[in-house]
Design an enzyme around this catalytic site. Structure first.
Site, PDB file in Angstrom:
ATOM      1  N   HIS A 126      27.658 -13.934  44.180  1.00  0.00           N
ATOM      2  CA  HIS A 126      28.259 -13.569  45.460  1.00  0.00           C
ATOM      3  C   HIS A 126      27.159 -13.023  46.369  1.00  0.00           C
ATOM      4  CE1 HIS A 126      32.627 -13.370  44.191  1.00  0.00           C
ATOM      5  NE2 HIS A 126      32.057 -13.280  43.013  1.00  0.00           N
TER       6      HIS A 126
ATOM      7  N   ASN B  47      29.945 -11.315  38.779  1.00  0.00           N
ATOM      8  CA  ASN B  47      30.958 -10.716  37.928  1.00  0.00           C
ATOM      9  C   ASN B  47      30.971 -11.426  36.575  1.00  0.00           C
ATOM     10  OD1 ASN B  47      31.866  -8.991  40.021  1.00  0.00           O
ATOM     11  ND2 ASN B  47      33.135 -10.627  40.871  1.00  0.00           N
TER      12      ASN B  47
ATOM     13  N   VAL C 268      36.669 -17.127  38.035  1.00  0.00           N
ATOM     14  CA  VAL C 268      36.290 -18.546  37.943  1.00  0.00           C
ATOM     15  C   VAL C 268      35.129 -18.640  36.961  1.00  0.00           C
ATOM     16  CG1 VAL C 268      35.482 -20.598  39.162  1.00  0.00           C
ATOM     17  CG2 VAL C 268      37.016 -18.988  40.331  1.00  0.00           C
TER      18      VAL C 268
ATOM     19  N   HIS D 282      28.639 -17.772  39.352  1.00  0.00           N
ATOM     20  CA  HIS D 282      28.415 -17.812  40.793  1.00  0.00           C
ATOM     21  C   HIS D 282      27.875 -16.463  41.232  1.00  0.00           C
ATOM     22  CE1 HIS D 282      32.578 -16.927  39.736  1.00  0.00           C
ATOM     23  NE2 HIS D 282      32.574 -16.042  40.719  1.00  0.00           N
TER      24      HIS D 282
ATOM     25  N   ARG E 102      31.196 -21.003  51.405  1.00  0.00           N
ATOM     26  CA  ARG E 102      31.863 -19.758  51.782  1.00  0.00           C
ATOM     27  C   ARG E 102      33.037 -19.471  50.834  1.00  0.00           C
ATOM     28  NH1 ARG E 102      29.466 -18.434  56.468  1.00  0.00           N
ATOM     29  NH2 ARG E 102      28.843 -20.214  57.747  1.00  0.00           N
ATOM     30  N   ASP E 103      33.162 -18.187  50.475  1.00  0.00           N
ATOM     31  CA  ASP E 103      34.265 -17.760  49.617  1.00  0.00           C
ATOM     32  C   ASP E 103      35.588 -17.939  50.359  1.00  0.00           C
ATOM     33  OD1 ASP E 103      34.386 -15.626  46.967  1.00  0.00           O
ATOM     34  OD2 ASP E 103      36.171 -15.805  48.244  1.00  0.00           O
TER      35      ASP E 103
HETATM   36  P1  DGP Z   1      34.920 -14.011  40.752  1.00  0.00           P
HETATM   37  O1  DGP Z   1      36.035 -13.040  40.856  1.00  0.00           O
HETATM   38  O2  DGP Z   1      33.553 -13.335  40.667  1.00  0.00           O
HETATM   39  O3  DGP Z   1      35.128 -15.023  39.643  1.00  0.00           O
HETATM   40  O4  DGP Z   1      34.884 -14.787  42.130  1.00  0.00           O
HETATM   41  C1  DGP Z   1      35.539 -15.990  42.356  1.00  0.00           C
HETATM   42  C2  DGP Z   1      35.554 -16.187  43.836  1.00  0.00           C
HETATM   43  O5  DGP Z   1      35.858 -17.539  44.098  1.00  0.00           O
HETATM   44  C3  DGP Z   1      36.602 -15.357  44.574  1.00  0.00           C
HETATM   45  O6  DGP Z   1      35.938 -14.454  45.447  1.00  0.00           O
HETATM   46  C4  DGP Z   1      37.432 -16.357  45.343  1.00  0.00           C
HETATM   47  C5  DGP Z   1      36.612 -17.615  45.273  1.00  0.00           C
HETATM   48  N1  DGP Z   1      37.394 -18.831  45.174  1.00  0.00           N
HETATM   49  C6  DGP Z   1      38.357 -19.114  44.260  1.00  0.00           C
HETATM   50  N2  DGP Z   1      38.821 -20.355  44.443  1.00  0.00           N
HETATM   51  C7  DGP Z   1      38.125 -20.876  45.484  1.00  0.00           C
HETATM   52  C8  DGP Z   1      38.148 -22.132  46.153  1.00  0.00           C
HETATM   53  O7  DGP Z   1      38.914 -23.049  45.821  1.00  0.00           O
HETATM   54  N3  DGP Z   1      37.283 -22.290  47.195  1.00  0.00           N
HETATM   55  C9  DGP Z   1      36.413 -21.302  47.579  1.00  0.00           C
HETATM   56  N4  DGP Z   1      35.609 -21.568  48.607  1.00  0.00           N
HETATM   57  N5  DGP Z   1      36.361 -20.110  46.968  1.00  0.00           N
HETATM   58  C10 DGP Z   1      37.206 -19.904  45.939  1.00  0.00           C
END
Ligand code: DGP
Length: 114
Positions: free
Chosen positions: A102, A87, A96, A100, A29-30
């Site tokens: 979404h 993205n 990140v 990934h 989960r995000d």
């Molecule tokens: P993007 O912007 O497409 O690179 O999405 C990165 C996503 O990763 C963002 O929606 C928040 C999520 N995210 C960042 N750090 C962490 C983390 O430590 N744990 C989790 N579960 N999600 C994270």
């Protein structure tokens, strides 16, 4: 490829709410959900951005999509619908640099995205 927070999640060095795992893919989960369902599907093999993916990784990229669809079906929202997106780099909003997918669901999603 530089170390990312997702590599640390893969190694179980930091906690995540993991909802699916197989040999190639991890899903969790995000941390900052943008919809009632917001799950990230990542390859265990790190790829920084979609630009860095090679034809040899085509099957792996497909596995992300199929894992997301299987999750949607298993959770019962596939028929209502959902969105998958990736993205890429600055203008895509990537933060990140371990690719990934979404998966967003649980509410009507507007178009075009912001
Ligand atoms: P993007 O912007 O497409 O690179 O999405 C990165 C996503 O990763 C963002 O929606 C928040 C999520 N995210 C960042 N750090 C962490 C983390 O430590 N744990 C989790 N579960 N999600 C994270």
């Amino acid at each position: 490829m530089p170390e990312t927070i997702f590599s640390r999640i893969l190694r179980r060095e930091i906690p995540a709410d993991i909802v699916f795992e197989d040999e190639h893919v991890l899903a969790f989960r995000d941390l900052h959900p943008q919809a009632p369902v917001h799950v990230l599907f990542i390859p265990k093999q790190p790829i920084a951005t979609l630009n860095d993916a090679t034809p040899a990784q085509a099957e792996l990229l497909g596995r992300l999509l199929l894992a997301a669809a299987a999750y949607a079906k298993a959770q019962g929202f596939a028929e209502d619908g959902y969105r998958v997106l990736m993205n890429c780099n600055r203008d895509g909003g990537q933060t990140v640099f371990h690719i990934h997918l979404h998966l967003l669901a649980g509410r009507p999603l507007t178009w075009p995205p912001g």
